[in-house]
Design a protein around this motif. Structure first.
Motif, PDB file in Angstrom:
ATOM      1  N   GLY A   1       0.792  -1.221   0.000  1.00 20.12           N
ATOM      2  CA  GLY A   1       0.000   0.000   0.000  1.00 20.12           C
ATOM      3  C   GLY A   1       0.818   1.260   0.000  1.00 20.12           C
ATOM      4  O   GLY A   1       0.293   2.342   0.268  1.00 20.12           O
ATOM      5  N   LEU A   2       2.125   1.161  -0.306  1.00 16.67           N
ATOM      6  CA  LEU A   2       3.011   2.318  -0.271  1.00 16.67           C
ATOM      7  C   LEU A   2       3.710   2.516  -1.609  1.00 16.67           C
ATOM      8  O   LEU A   2       4.026   1.547  -2.315  1.00 16.67           O
ATOM      9  CB  LEU A   2       4.070   2.153   0.825  1.00 16.67           C
ATOM     10  N   VAL A   3       3.982   3.760  -1.925  1.00 15.29           N
ATOM     11  CA  VAL A   3       4.817   4.076  -3.084  1.00 15.29           C
ATOM     12  C   VAL A   3       6.239   3.622  -2.777  1.00 15.29           C
ATOM     13  O   VAL A   3       6.760   3.864  -1.682  1.00 15.29           O
ATOM     14  CB  VAL A   3       4.780   5.589  -3.364  1.00 15.29           C
ATOM     15  N   SER A   4       6.883   2.946  -3.711  1.00 16.40           N
ATOM     16  CA  SER A   4       8.218   2.406  -3.466  1.00 16.40           C
ATOM     17  C   SER A   4       9.191   2.867  -4.532  1.00 16.40           C
ATOM     18  O   SER A   4       8.808   3.364  -5.597  1.00 16.40           O
ATOM     19  CB  SER A   4       8.172   0.869  -3.431  1.00 16.40           C
ATOM     20  N   SER A   5      10.471   2.671  -4.206  1.00 16.72           N
ATOM     21  CA  SER A   5      11.528   3.055  -5.136  1.00 16.72           C
ATOM     22  C   SER A   5      11.753   2.006  -6.212  1.00 16.72           C
ATOM     23  O   SER A   5      12.539   2.210  -7.132  1.00 16.72           O
ATOM     24  CB  SER A   5      12.837   3.280  -4.363  1.00 16.72           C
ATOM     25  N   ALA A   6      11.060   0.855  -6.096  1.00 17.24           N
ATOM     26  CA  ALA A   6      11.290  -0.233  -7.037  1.00 17.24           C
ATOM     27  C   ALA A   6      10.738   0.062  -8.424  1.00 17.24           C
ATOM     28  O   ALA A   6      11.138  -0.559  -9.401  1.00 17.24           O
ATOM     29  CB  ALA A   6      10.662  -1.520  -6.497  1.00 17.24           C
ATOM     30  N   SER A   7       9.807   1.002  -8.518  1.00 17.20           N
ATOM     31  CA  SER A   7       9.233   1.327  -9.820  1.00 17.20           C
ATOM     32  C   SER A   7       8.824   2.795  -9.836  1.00 17.20           C
ATOM     33  O   SER A   7       8.833   3.467  -8.805  1.00 17.20           O
ATOM     34  CB  SER A   7       8.010   0.437 -10.099  1.00 17.20           C
ATOM     35  N   SER A   8       8.454   3.276 -11.006  1.00 19.57           N
ATOM     36  CA  SER A   8       8.155   4.701 -11.173  1.00 19.57           C
ATOM     37  C   SER A   8       6.687   4.988 -10.855  1.00 19.57           C
ATOM     38  O   SER A   8       5.783   4.541 -11.568  1.00 19.57           O
ATOM     39  CB  SER A   8       8.462   5.135 -12.609  1.00 19.57           C
ATOM     40  N   TRP A   9       6.479   5.759  -9.789  1.00 15.59           N
ATOM     41  CA  TRP A   9       5.146   6.189  -9.404  1.00 15.59           C
ATOM     42  C   TRP A   9       5.029   7.690  -9.671  1.00 15.59           C
ATOM     43  O   TRP A   9       5.989   8.434  -9.510  1.00 15.59           O
ATOM     44  CB  TRP A   9       4.892   5.925  -7.917  1.00 15.59           C
ATOM     45  N   ALA A  10       3.841   8.140 -10.022  1.00 14.83           N
ATOM     46  CA  ALA A  10       3.614   9.561 -10.289  1.00 14.83           C
ATOM     47  C   ALA A  10       2.395  10.027  -9.498  1.00 14.83           C
ATOM     48  O   ALA A  10       1.332   9.403  -9.574  1.00 14.83           O
ATOM     49  CB  ALA A  10       3.402   9.804 -11.768  1.00 14.83           C
ATOM     50  N   PRO A  11       2.531  11.133  -8.734  1.00 15.78           N
ATOM     51  CA  PRO A  11       1.383  11.633  -7.979  1.00 15.78           C
ATOM     52  C   PRO A  11       0.490  12.529  -8.821  1.00 15.78           C
ATOM     53  O   PRO A  11       0.967  13.276  -9.674  1.00 15.78           O
ATOM     54  CB  PRO A  11       2.037  12.433  -6.853  1.00 15.78           C
ATOM     55  N   ALA A  12      -0.809  12.448  -8.558  1.00 15.31           N
ATOM     56  CA  ALA A  12      -1.750  13.399  -9.145  1.00 15.31           C
ATOM     57  C   ALA A  12      -1.863  14.588  -8.200  1.00 15.31           C
ATOM     58  O   ALA A  12      -1.307  14.583  -7.098  1.00 15.31           O
ATOM     59  CB  ALA A  12      -3.107  12.736  -9.344  1.00 15.31           C
ATOM     60  N   ALA A  13      -2.558  15.616  -8.625  1.00 11.24           N
ATOM     61  CA  ALA A  13      -2.801  16.758  -7.741  1.00 11.24           C
ATOM     62  C   ALA A  13      -3.632  16.304  -6.548  1.00 11.24           C
ATOM     63  O   ALA A  13      -4.527  15.465  -6.682  1.00 11.24           O
ATOM     64  CB  ALA A  13      -3.526  17.864  -8.502  1.00 11.24           C
ATOM     65  N   ALA A  14      -3.316  16.836  -5.371  1.00  9.40           N
ATOM     66  CA  ALA A  14      -4.059  16.475  -4.169  1.00  9.40           C
ATOM     67  C   ALA A  14      -5.485  17.017  -4.262  1.00  9.40           C
ATOM     68  O   ALA A  14      -5.705  18.145  -4.705  1.00  9.40           O
ATOM     69  CB  ALA A  14      -3.361  17.034  -2.937  1.00  9.40           C
ATOM     70  N   ALA A  15      -6.456  16.196  -3.867  1.00  2.03           N
ATOM     71  CA  ALA A  15      -7.856  16.623  -3.797  1.00  2.03           C
ATOM     72  C   ALA A  15      -8.144  17.045  -2.365  1.00  2.03           C
ATOM     73  O   ALA A  15      -8.250  16.200  -1.472  1.00  2.03           O
ATOM     74  CB  ALA A  15      -8.784  15.483  -4.220  1.00  2.03           C
ATOM     75  N   LEU A  16      -8.216  18.347  -2.112  1.00  2.00           N
ATOM     76  CA  LEU A  16      -8.370  18.873  -0.762  1.00  2.00           C
ATOM     77  C   LEU A  16      -9.743  19.492  -0.574  1.00  2.00           C
ATOM     78  O   LEU A  16     -10.216  20.259  -1.404  1.00  2.00           O
ATOM     79  CB  LEU A  16      -7.278  19.910  -0.468  1.00  2.00           C
ATOM     80  N   GLY A  17     -10.383  19.131   0.534  1.00  2.00           N
ATOM     81  CA  GLY A  17     -11.688  19.667   0.856  1.00  2.00           C
ATOM     82  C   GLY A  17     -11.597  20.872   1.772  1.00  2.00           C
ATOM     83  O   GLY A  17     -10.514  21.390   2.045  1.00  2.00           O
ATOM     84  N   LYS A  18     -12.754  21.316   2.272  1.00  2.00           N
ATOM     85  CA  LYS A  18     -12.817  22.493   3.131  1.00  2.00           C
ATOM     86  C   LYS A  18     -13.320  22.145   4.524  1.00  2.00           C
ATOM     87  O   LYS A  18     -13.776  23.010   5.268  1.00  2.00           O
ATOM     88  CB  LYS A  18     -13.726  23.547   2.494  1.00  2.00           C
TER      89      LYS A  18
END
Length: 361
Positions: A234-251
């Motif tokens: 369940g975690l992003v790892s250094s073993a492969s290329s992960w890319a983040p999307a823009a954070a979806a932030l509420g109010k």
């Protein structure tokens, strides 16, 4: 009469200035509607802001680990993660940030990466070794109250009648031994002395932890290695290329104690990140509260969840949840997997949040 008018005007001006000062100090970093309320270089931090000193913090950690230097794989993974995150708000201020690395126990299983701009803390990452020889992004966040703040630790020890040595490297056998540790989503200090049992203090809240509730086994009944293996999926790892999307932030409110009506509600049935994500949509005025029950001290709960950020590669997606604490200028991004395993989720109705913001009873 002119004198009386002048005095009245002065009183009003002072009152307005006081209110403005309070509102500035009360605004958590990253929660302003216009832009993140990050302390700017050249300005004095608000009262209570924890500004860590990497040089002083380095005197309280494993000196043997420091002498070996930061592994190149850790630096490479940290640089890549920072570069990717800085492409999206609220992390765009990380582009020119400097990074300080602090090893976290046990051994050098994890590393704290503290980000600063003009010597002002603006964010952090915690990177943890996995079982395959690579590294995982255990958590990250934005704000000025970074994990392992010595100021907060000193406040916690003062409440117990204790104090930190000025320099533990000059320890003559009478000072406390201070160590930094990290368990999944749980940063903490271990404070030891020759004639007393060890104390465990949460690395973000500064709360004293019960000795029996501070190991991985207290969370899952498994060993530390088993825990890191089980959450690695369940975690992003250094073993492969992960890319983040823009954070979806509420109010929703970043303070889980701003409205305690959630305690009267029924927890939502959340078993996967897919079922949690719809509750954390962008611009939502609802507040989602994470409550871990007896594990709240270890996980620093309850937490107010105000958004999420997705990381993807090929057809895989990982979700980190934006979590906030009461009274702390920090927004942490925690793996949804850990929260789903160890707690429950409550949703405050939009009407409740709206009436509270208007000052209605």
């Amino acid at each position: 009469m002119p004198i009386l008018s002048f005095l009245l005007q002065s009183s009003v001006i002072r009152a307005i200035c006081a209110l403005l000062s309070l509102s500035l100090c009360a605004a958590p970093a990253g929660y302003a509607k216009e832009a993140p309320a990050v302390i700017k270089p050249g300005l004095q931090p608000c009262a209570g802001t924890q500004v860590p000193s990497p040089k002083r913090l380095s005197t309280f950690i494993n000196q043997a680990a420091l002498s070996l230097g930061v592994p190149s794989a850790v630096e490479s993974f940290a640089r890549e993660s920072i570069e990717q995150l800085s492409q999206h708000p609220p992390f765009t201020g990380w582009t020119e940030a400097s990074a300080d690395y602090v090893p976290l126990g046990p051994g050098t299983h994890s590393w704290l990466v503290m980000l600063q701009e003009a010597q002002v803390p603006i964010g952090y990452l915690i990177i943890t070794a996995d079982e395959e020889g690579g590294y995982m992004l255990s958590e990250y966040g934005i704000g000025s109250d970074l994990p392992y703040s010595l100021n907060r630790l000193e406040d916690a020890l003062a409440a117990l009648g204790l104090s930190l040595p000025m320099d533990p490297r000059m320890n003559q056998g009478t000072s406390l031994t201070v160590e930094t540790f990290y368990d999944p989503s749980s940063p903490f200090w271990r404070i030891s002395s020759a004639n007393s049992p060890s104390l465990y203090i949460h690395g973000i809240t500064g709360d004293l932890l019960p000795n029996t509730a501070f190991t991985s086994k207290a969370l899952t009944g498994a060993t530390n290695e088993d825990v890191h293996t089980s959450i690695a999926a369940g975690l992003v790892s250094s073993a492969s290329s992960w890319a983040p999307a823009a954070a979806a932030l509420g109010k929703g409110s970043p303070d889980p104690y701003s409205n305690l009506l959630w305690k009267l509600g029924t927890p939502r049935r959340i078993v996967t990140a897919e079922s949690l994500q719809p509750l954390l949509i962008a611009q939502s005025r609802s507040a989602v509260i994470f409550d871990a029950g007896k594990l709240n001290p270890l996980l620093a709960g309850p937490l107010s969840l105000t958004g999420s950020q997705l990381w993807s590669r090929d057809n895989q997606v990982m979700m980190y949840v934006a979590a906030s604490h009461h009274g702390i200028r920090l927004q942490r991004y925690l793996p949804s997997e850990i929260l789903i395993r160890h707690g429950q989720f409550y949703v405050q109705a939009q009407e409740t949040v709206r009436s509270l913001s208007l000052g209605s009873p």
